[in-house]
Write a protein that holds these residues in place. Sequence first.
Motif, PDB file in Angstrom:
ATOM      1  N   GLY A  42       0.808  -1.208   0.000  1.00 36.98           N
ATOM      2  CA  GLY A  42       0.000   0.000   0.000  1.00 36.98           C
ATOM      3  C   GLY A  42       0.839   1.255   0.000  1.00 36.98           C
ATOM      4  N   THR A  43       2.145   1.178   0.126  1.00 37.38           N
ATOM      5  CA  THR A  43       3.016   2.350   0.112  1.00 37.38           C
ATOM      6  C   THR A  43       3.210   2.812  -1.308  1.00 37.38           C
ATOM      7  OG1 THR A  43       4.145   1.503   2.043  1.00 37.38           O
ATOM      8  CG2 THR A  43       5.258   3.233   0.798  1.00 37.38           C
ATOM      9  N   PRO A  44       2.897   4.090  -1.634  1.00 39.21           N
ATOM     10  CA  PRO A  44       3.057   4.541  -3.014  1.00 39.21           C
ATOM     11  C   PRO A  44       4.517   4.590  -3.396  1.00 39.21           C
ATOM     12  CG  PRO A  44       2.532   6.377  -1.572  1.00 39.21           C
ATOM     13  CD  PRO A  44       2.424   5.137  -0.745  1.00 39.21           C
ATOM     14  N   PRO A  45       4.843   4.383  -4.636  1.00 37.49           N
ATOM     15  CA  PRO A  45       6.230   4.463  -5.077  1.00 37.49           C
ATOM     16  C   PRO A  45       6.759   5.874  -4.930  1.00 37.49           C
ATOM     17  CG  PRO A  45       4.757   4.246  -6.964  1.00 37.49           C
ATOM     18  CD  PRO A  45       3.924   4.066  -5.741  1.00 37.49           C
ATOM     19  N   SER A  46       8.063   5.951  -4.850  1.00 35.56           N
ATOM     20  CA  SER A  46       8.695   7.235  -4.583  1.00 35.56           C
ATOM     21  C   SER A  46       8.457   8.241  -5.687  1.00 35.56           C
ATOM     22  CB  SER A  46      10.199   7.035  -4.365  1.00 35.56           C
ATOM     23  OG  SER A  46      10.769   6.433  -5.519  1.00 35.56           O
ATOM     24  N   ASP A  47       8.290   7.768  -6.917  1.00 30.36           N
ATOM     25  CA  ASP A  47       8.109   8.695  -8.025  1.00 30.36           C
ATOM     26  C   ASP A  47       6.655   8.906  -8.381  1.00 30.36           C
ATOM     27  OD1 ASP A  47       7.694   6.176  -8.804  1.00 30.36           O
ATOM     28  OD2 ASP A  47       8.716   6.343 -10.735  1.00 30.36           O
ATOM     29  N   ALA A  48       5.728   8.489  -7.521  1.00 31.89           N
ATOM     30  CA  ALA A  48       4.314   8.648  -7.813  1.00 31.89           C
ATOM     31  C   ALA A  48       3.901  10.081  -7.592  1.00 31.89           C
ATOM     32  CB  ALA A  48       3.481   7.731  -6.919  1.00 31.89           C
ATOM     33  N   PRO A  49       2.974  10.611  -8.366  1.00 35.11           N
ATOM     34  CA  PRO A  49       2.489  11.973  -8.154  1.00 35.11           C
ATOM     35  C   PRO A  49       1.799  12.093  -6.814  1.00 35.11           C
ATOM     36  CG  PRO A  49       1.880  11.136 -10.325  1.00 35.11           C
ATOM     37  CD  PRO A  49       2.426   9.984  -9.562  1.00 35.11           C
ATOM     38  N   ALA A  50       1.742  13.305  -6.318  1.00 34.58           N
ATOM     39  CA  ALA A  50       1.149  13.531  -5.001  1.00 34.58           C
ATOM     40  C   ALA A  50      -0.350  13.388  -5.031  1.00 34.58           C
ATOM     41  CB  ALA A  50       1.544  14.925  -4.496  1.00 34.58           C
ATOM     42  N   THR A  51      -0.989  13.665  -6.168  1.00 40.26           N
ATOM     43  CA  THR A  51      -2.451  13.604  -6.234  1.00 40.26           C
ATOM     44  C   THR A  51      -2.894  12.163  -6.364  1.00 40.26           C
ATOM     45  OG1 THR A  51      -2.452  15.725  -7.328  1.00 40.26           O
ATOM     46  CG2 THR A  51      -4.469  14.429  -7.456  1.00 40.26           C
ATOM     47  N   PRO A  52      -3.753  11.675  -5.447  1.00 48.80           N
ATOM     48  CA  PRO A  52      -4.118  10.260  -5.497  1.00 48.80           C
ATOM     49  C   PRO A  52      -5.089   9.917  -6.595  1.00 48.80           C
ATOM     50  CG  PRO A  52      -5.283  11.379  -3.729  1.00 48.80           C
ATOM     51  CD  PRO A  52      -4.352  12.380  -4.311  1.00 48.80           C
ATOM     52  N   THR A  53      -5.625  10.891  -7.295  1.00 53.97           N
ATOM     53  CA  THR A  53      -6.625  10.604  -8.316  1.00 53.97           C
ATOM     54  C   THR A  53      -6.073  10.663  -9.723  1.00 53.97           C
ATOM     55  OG1 THR A  53      -7.251  12.934  -8.349  1.00 53.97           O
ATOM     56  CG2 THR A  53      -8.468  11.477  -6.863  1.00 53.97           C
ATOM     57  N   THR A  54      -4.760  10.674  -9.832  1.00 51.43           N
ATOM     58  CA  THR A  54      -4.150  10.699 -11.152  1.00 51.43           C
ATOM     59  C   THR A  54      -4.339   9.370 -11.844  1.00 51.43           C
ATOM     60  OG1 THR A  54      -2.071  10.021 -10.195  1.00 51.43           O
ATOM     61  CG2 THR A  54      -2.413  12.377 -10.446  1.00 51.43           C
ATOM     62  N   PRO A  55      -4.228   9.343 -13.162  1.00 61.80           N
ATOM     63  CA  PRO A  55      -4.416   8.077 -13.872  1.00 61.80           C
ATOM     64  C   PRO A  55      -3.466   6.988 -13.423  1.00 61.80           C
ATOM     65  CG  PRO A  55      -4.514   9.927 -15.391  1.00 61.80           C
ATOM     66  CD  PRO A  55      -4.080  10.484 -14.063  1.00 61.80           C
ATOM     67  N   ALA A  56      -2.326   7.335 -12.833  1.00 64.62           N
ATOM     68  CA  ALA A  56      -1.370   6.297 -12.420  1.00 64.62           C
ATOM     69  C   ALA A  56      -1.912   5.430 -11.321  1.00 64.62           C
ATOM     70  CB  ALA A  56      -0.074   6.952 -11.974  1.00 64.62           C
ATOM     71  N   THR A  57      -2.967   5.888 -10.595  1.00 65.59           N
ATOM     72  CA  THR A  57      -3.494   5.091  -9.499  1.00 65.59           C
ATOM     73  C   THR A  57      -4.628   4.181  -9.942  1.00 65.59           C
ATOM     74  OG1 THR A  57      -5.050   6.856  -8.932  1.00 65.59           O
ATOM     75  CG2 THR A  57      -2.896   6.867  -7.832  1.00 65.59           C
ATOM     76  N   SER A  58      -4.926   4.139 -11.205  1.00 67.81           N
ATOM     77  CA  SER A  58      -6.004   3.289 -11.681  1.00 67.81           C
ATOM     78  C   SER A  58      -5.593   1.830 -11.608  1.00 67.81           C
ATOM     79  CB  SER A  58      -6.362   3.664 -13.123  1.00 67.81           C
ATOM     80  OG  SER A  58      -7.331   2.779 -13.635  1.00 67.81           O
ATOM     81  N   GLY A  59      -6.517   0.962 -11.124  1.00 62.02           N
ATOM     82  CA  GLY A  59      -6.184  -0.445 -10.986  1.00 62.02           C
ATOM     83  C   GLY A  59      -6.166  -1.155 -12.320  1.00 62.02           C
ATOM     84  N   ASP A  60      -7.274  -1.030 -13.101  1.00 60.03           N
ATOM     85  CA  ASP A  60      -7.325  -1.641 -14.413  1.00 60.03           C
ATOM     86  C   ASP A  60      -8.394  -0.916 -15.202  1.00 60.03           C
ATOM     87  OD1 ASP A  60      -8.608  -3.774 -16.382  1.00 60.03           O
ATOM     88  OD2 ASP A  60      -6.499  -4.276 -16.046  1.00 60.03           O
ATOM     89  N   ASP A  61      -7.970  -0.085 -16.124  1.00 57.75           N
ATOM     90  CA  ASP A  61      -8.914   0.766 -16.830  1.00 57.75           C
ATOM     91  C   ASP A  61      -9.816  -0.014 -17.773  1.00 57.75           C
ATOM     92  OD1 ASP A  61      -8.065   3.012 -15.559  1.00 57.75           O
ATOM     93  OD2 ASP A  61      -6.608   3.595 -17.089  1.00 57.75           O
ATOM     94  N   SER A  62      -9.376  -1.171 -18.264  1.00 52.84           N
ATOM     95  CA  SER A  62     -10.197  -1.903 -19.220  1.00 52.84           C
ATOM     96  C   SER A  62     -11.489  -2.388 -18.567  1.00 52.84           C
ATOM     97  CB  SER A  62      -9.409  -3.076 -19.798  1.00 52.84           C
ATOM     98  OG  SER A  62      -9.102  -4.020 -18.790  1.00 52.84           O
ATOM     99  N   VAL A  63     -11.399  -2.989 -17.385  1.00 50.62           N
ATOM    100  CA  VAL A  63     -12.598  -3.454 -16.700  1.00 50.62           C
ATOM    101  C   VAL A  63     -13.458  -2.276 -16.263  1.00 50.62           C
ATOM    102  CG1 VAL A  63     -13.475  -4.785 -14.758  1.00 50.62           C
ATOM    103  CG2 VAL A  63     -11.425  -5.545 -15.945  1.00 50.62           C
TER     104      VAL A  63
END
Length: 879
Positions: free
Chosen positions: A689-710
């Motif tokens: 559950g620890t975000p990676p060091s290079d992750a953006p600060a905003t939790p709603t960015t597309p990088a936090t999406s689990g699986d966009d296809s589903v």
Amino acid sequence: MPACTPTRHDRASRRTRPSPRRPPRLRPRIAGADVYASITVFLIAVPMALGLSLAVGAPLEAGLVAAAVGGIVAGLFGSAPLQVSGPSAGLTVVTAELIQIYGWRTTCAITIGAGLLQILLGTLRVARNALAVSPAIVHGTLAGIGVAIALAQLHIMLGGSPQSSVVANALALPGQLAVIGGAAPLIGALTVAVVLLWPRLPGRAGRTARRIPAALASVVIATAVAAVAAPGLARVDLPSWRSHAFPELPHGPVLALATAVFTVMLVAGLESLLAAVAVDRLAADRAGEPVKPPSPAIGSATAAPPQRSHLDRELRGQGVANTLSGLLGGLPVAGGVVRGSANVRAGATGRASSVLHGIWVLLAAALLVTVFEWIPLAALAALVMVVGVQMVSFAHIRNVHRHREFPVYAATVAGVIGFGALTGVALGVAVAVVVSLRRLGRTKMTVSEQDGRHVVTARGQLTFLSVPRLTRALGQVPPGADAIVELDGSFMDHAAYEAIQTWRGARIAQGGSVAFTGRSGDSIALAGRSDGGVDLPGRPGDVADTPTAAAAHSCCRPWTPWRNHHCHDRPTEPTHGTNTTSTSTSSLTEAVISTPGSAQDTARPKSAHRLRSGLTSFQRNTAPLVRDELARLASEGQSPSQLFITCADSRLVTSMITASGPGDLFTVRNVGNLVPPPHALPTDSPPTGTPPSDAPATPTTPATSGDDSVAAAIEYAVEVLRVESITVCGHSGCGAMQALLRGEPETGPDTPRTPLWRWLRHGLPSLERMASRRHPWARISGRLPADEVEQLCLTNVVQQLEHLRAHEAVARRLAEGTLQLHGMYFHVGEAQAYLLTEGAGSGTGHDEVFERVGTEEPEPAAARPAACTAAHPATCTTG
């Protein structure tokens, strides 16, 4: 110079060609998984061998001899590499009776004779014919023997002595219960409790403890408790190997001894062959899946490729093992499903695990005699009693009842209990013959009048047994009247064919007309066969104007071709000496399931050709029937009423199990029917559950999406297509759930996760839910799941429904009361669907229960219970 004469250059080139490569030396290679599997099976086999020796009244070391010989000899000479042989529970009653009548040394000689007879029958190649015995007879035999074992061992567990027969044990049980006392019943009850509860230990500690076989755990715990609380309890007494009894020449009536030899051969052979087939099936189900290494020190292995055992060779191997076991003073040997399934699940890859298990038994018999003598007899009796009870399988009873063979099963059980194994088998065969003849001759004849025509309906198979009733029914049609004969069956023999044709000729001569139809009313023609019988169309609506057309339609039926979906797999060119126009569906099916390298593989098209031939079959047979419907859907657009989220497993045919057609379902398939929550971790994030060091600060960015296809499919179905319901469907034997139970393979810190495990992390909440005590265990149709795989499959459906409710679009539609959620489980082997019942998984505290879907029509929406509201959308499971 003749063209075929080699030149000097040719001869030189021949001399310089490399000589044929010699076959490499056979060096034994033992995989780490085989070592671990052999230890697992050894820990199961030792207490079982001692317990079975105690149950039959043989010397205790005889069971160890049989376990060692069965593992080593049958493992080396047999044809089922993953099957593990040893003393047989199915032979317990037979062996006990032989020891009482002839003594132990003569029983060893009978075992030798049974082994030699098995070798002879295997040489004559009759093993495959043994599988022609009805499964109801086999299961009934094992169930009757299981009842006999349980009753006899119950007396020992209660501190008494078993009687000479099953009926005597049952009659003496009330008296034994009246004088119950001492420590033996308590130790036996403790053993039974540990055996039953050990596989259900919850939590991470429970998963670790379950690596130890339940049989070993129960005996160890009972031994430890008895050593402290009851030091005077009767224990195992292994005599010196110097006094071990060897066989002697049999004494007694020749006919009785021959019957005994045949009985041991029959029961041991049937049990071994059926176990080999079952283990092959288990190995085939496991094939292709990664096998998790049991521990870092063992190493890893991959599952053995699926293969079919050579049953004749397996029977010869069992015969060699029985012959040697009898010569060494051991119990009769047979293959066992319990040991074989444990071997497969432990990750065995070849016969080395069976051979090593036998070696461990030999070492234990030589070095651990003092340890064995600490085991209480009551613990062994309780262990064998549980094995006997488990031989009465309720799953087998349901299966037999579903195939309408319960009379055969009941007769076999009663015969084994009352008269012995061989008499029970003979009685079961007799009842099976009677039932088959009754079915063959059970044809319903009715005569009615419709629109001035007389309709004669024959439902069932038309054989010589039904000819008298057939002629009486046909005789009720008045002379000169028009008649319709409706044939609702799949076969007509020569006698029935002649009777109908004679009657038809007489009717036409009298000026009447005769038409033959199927059940739906479409006309058919009676196409004769070379053997005198007639194949009738097996589906309503089939039309056969000529024998050739009848043969074609009996194989391939367009638009509803699922039952014969390999019809387009037949070879495009006839092979030498083969008439391809008469190839049957059964032969094509055998070609599909045959092992690589067999002669049948020549009938299988290559993968590229299979795609083209399948498309050609669709264009030729199915496309003309569905073109109008698909054209309408193309012009009007899609408007499905359901979003169906299910597994990508190839055995799950969604349109078939939901009786749906084009345009009905909006289907999303993925590995494990998983629904990632809307704010899941990115696919490359660590599991903590620890975000990676290079992750953006905003939790709603597309990088936090689990699986966009589903998520995209869910949003499109709910917002754009406006589906009325969403179904999450799991299924039995799901490979994703099995992988979750095994756990993620251990990798180095710098090794990235594989795509499969980056996806399967969305199933970890289901695994945690199953282990949590805050949630009740899911149940299926009033029972607990069969095993932890089925439990996780059910729990996963409930957990994915919770993930689904977390999606914004779904939550909004649920609040509006315009969307319903359904949970579904499909048992592939039973072709049975189960629906999640009211309140399940909705947070109302109700049990999570999946109820069986019957054949009745569902009640209308107006009749649904009041609980089906927007406040509790998960309760809306009907409709």
